[in-house]
Design an enzyme around this catalytic site. Structure first.
Site, short mmCIF file in Angstrom:
data_model
loop_
_atom_site.label_atom_id
_atom_site.label_comp_id
_atom_site.label_asym_id
_atom_site.label_seq_id
_atom_site.Cartn_x
_atom_site.Cartn_y
_atom_site.Cartn_z
N TYR A 141 97.99 14.06 45.17
CA TYR A 141 97.66 13.14 46.25
C TYR A 141 97.41 11.72 45.73
CZ TYR A 141 97.04 16.41 50.16
OH TYR A 141 97.23 17.31 51.18
N LYS A 191 99.21 27.45 39.12
CA LYS A 191 100.63 27.78 38.91
C LYS A 191 100.92 27.58 37.44
CE LYS A 191 104.76 28.83 40.49
NZ LYS A 191 105.10 30.16 41.07
N ASP A 223 101.37 31.33 44.57
CA ASP A 223 102.26 32.05 45.49
C ASP A 223 101.72 33.44 45.80
OD1 ASP A 223 102.76 32.66 42.82
OD2 ASP A 223 104.94 32.73 43.00
N ASP A 247 94.90 22.43 50.11
CA ASP A 247 95.30 21.96 51.44
C ASP A 247 96.12 23.04 52.13
OD1 ASP A 247 95.78 20.13 53.59
OD2 ASP A 247 97.79 19.84 52.77
N ASP A 251 94.89 26.06 55.40
CA ASP A 251 95.50 26.26 56.73
C ASP A 251 95.87 27.74 56.91
OD1 ASP A 251 95.38 23.49 57.23
OD2 ASP A 251 97.29 23.54 58.31
C1 IPM Z 1 93.31 18.02 55.43
C2 IPM Z 1 94.44 17.19 55.98
C3 IPM Z 1 94.60 15.93 55.14
C4 IPM Z 1 94.92 16.35 53.72
C5 IPM Z 1 95.64 14.92 55.66
C6 IPM Z 1 95.36 14.51 57.08
C7 IPM Z 1 95.75 13.71 54.77
O1 IPM Z 1 95.62 17.91 56.05
O2 IPM Z 1 92.19 17.50 55.30
O3 IPM Z 1 93.54 19.19 55.13
O4 IPM Z 1 96.08 16.65 53.41
O5 IPM Z 1 94.00 16.38 52.89
MN MN Z 2 95.39 20.03 55.58
#
Ligand code: IPM
Ligand code: MN
Length: 360
Positions: A141, A191, A223, A247, A251
């Site tokens: 990032y 990884k 993975d 990240d 999710d």
């Molecule tokens: C998160 C989000 C952010 C990230 C984005 C909005 C920059 O997806 O906080 O998970 O990737 O860190």
């Molecule tokens: Mn995210």
């Protein structure tokens, strides 16, 4: 206690869920006799519209002065085709770096009332309770060189994944310290069969682990971790990983909790002169432009982030527990937003916020 806060509602549903989170905070503060002093500032797309950039200087100054910062979400569709350095998301990366919040804690747990909200079978999800610790201020990032260069046939793009020993060490220590307060198990995710950054990462994790002989450590390739998260999620307690892997995996973790709207997060870093953590608190979900302005968004991720703030930034455990218990009561009542598949008419964002306040 006086709680000096900075509130950054941000974009889209960020403003709606933050409103409810602040309402809950005011209620719990009143009940336990604390005083909330809050300032509001701009971050993300709204900041671009009002000041020309996603992370105004005033916001940078205020977040460093506050005891803790509560954020909604950033991102607006009108910036979809803008280059990364100008987008709303860059404001979020900027504030994380400025505050130095290198450890992002993303708790993923199942709630009995939400078992049917997850697409996974109940027996897989029931009892899930983990924290994904995502390194937040390094890796791909932030690495340089980065950019899009050249033209035509020669056009090319580049990002850099880089980690220093110090960056790996501090987030690893944080994970092991937190693991001691839980089931004493850390799963390191990397990884290292492909990436040098992961080889250094794993080496440093193993070195740090030697200082925590009471905490069990195992390793998974990212993975395989993605697969184990849905095959056998109960095997996880603390999941330690670098920025981009965290990240993505968080999710995926949201599926276990029933909805991404449920996930809170605490981003913590160094200590302040008072000894408290520097902390930025935000739900894991994004600004969800498709449902923004409709009073439909689930505010529980934001409200859970308030509980995390009370715990990590202020050490107010009883207050944090009161917020969590109130959330659970609302979940059990079935009076929840559409993402949680309620049986009857879905509740609105503000109804859920109000119900949590009433339960406190
Ligand atoms: C998160 C989000 C952010 C990230 C984005 C909005 C920059 O997806 O906080 O998970 O990737 O860190
Ligand atoms: Mn995210």
């Amino acid at each position: 206690m006086e709680l000096n806060l900075l509130i950054l509602p941000g974009d889209g549903i960020g403003t709606e869920v933050t409103r409810e989170a602040v309402r809950v905070l005011d209620r719990v503060a009143a009940k336990f006799n604390h005083k909330v002093n809050s300032k509001e500032a701009l971050l993300g797309g709204i900041a671009i519209h009002k000041t020309g950039g996603p992370f105004p200087e005033e916001t940078a100054r205020l977040c460093v002065d506050a005891d803790a910062t509560l954020m909604g979400a950033v991102g607006l569709p009108e910036f979809d085709n803008w280059p990364p350095e100008k987008r709303p998301e860059r404001g979020l990366l900027g504030i994380r770096k400025t505050m130095g919040v290198f450890a992002n804690l993303r708790p993923v747990r199942s709630y009995p009332a939400l078992l049917d909200s997850s697409p996974l079978k109940n027996h897989l999800v029931d009892g899930v309770d983990m924290i994904i610790v995502r390194e937040l201020t390094g890796g791909i990032y932030y690495g340089t060189p980065r950019g899009i260069f050249g033209e035509g046939e020669n056009e090319h793009a580049m990002n850099t994944m880089a980690y220093t020993r110090a960056e790996i060490e501090r987030v690893t220590r944080m994970s092991f310290e937190l693991a001691r307060k839980r089931r004493k198990k850390v799963t390191n995710v990397d990884k290292c069969n492909v990436l040098e950054t992961s080889q250094l990462w794993r080496k440093v994790v193993i070195e740090v682990a030697a200082d925590y002989p009471d905490v069990e450590l195992d390793h998974l390739l990212v993975d395989n971790c993605a697969m184990q998260l849905v095959l056998n999620p109960k095997r996880f307690d603390m999941v330690l990983t670098e920025n981009m892997f965290g990240d993505i995996l968080s999710d995926e973790g949201a599926v276990l909790a029933g909805s991404i709207g449920m996930l809170p997060s605490a981003s913590i870093g160094g200590k302040m002169p008072s000894g408290a953590w520097v902390g930025l608190y935000e739900p894991v979900h994004g600004s969800a432009p498709d449902i923004a302005g409709q009073n439909k968004a689930n505010p529980l991720g934001a409200i859970g982030s308030v509980a995390a703030m009370l715990e990590y930034s202020f050490g107010l455990m009883e207050e944090a527990a009161a917020v969590n218990a109130a959330m659970e009561k609302v979940l059990n009542s079935g009076n929840v937003t559409a993402d949680l598949r309620p049986k009857g008419t879905p509740a609105t964002t503000s109804e859920v916020g109000e119900a949590v306040c009433d339960a406190i």
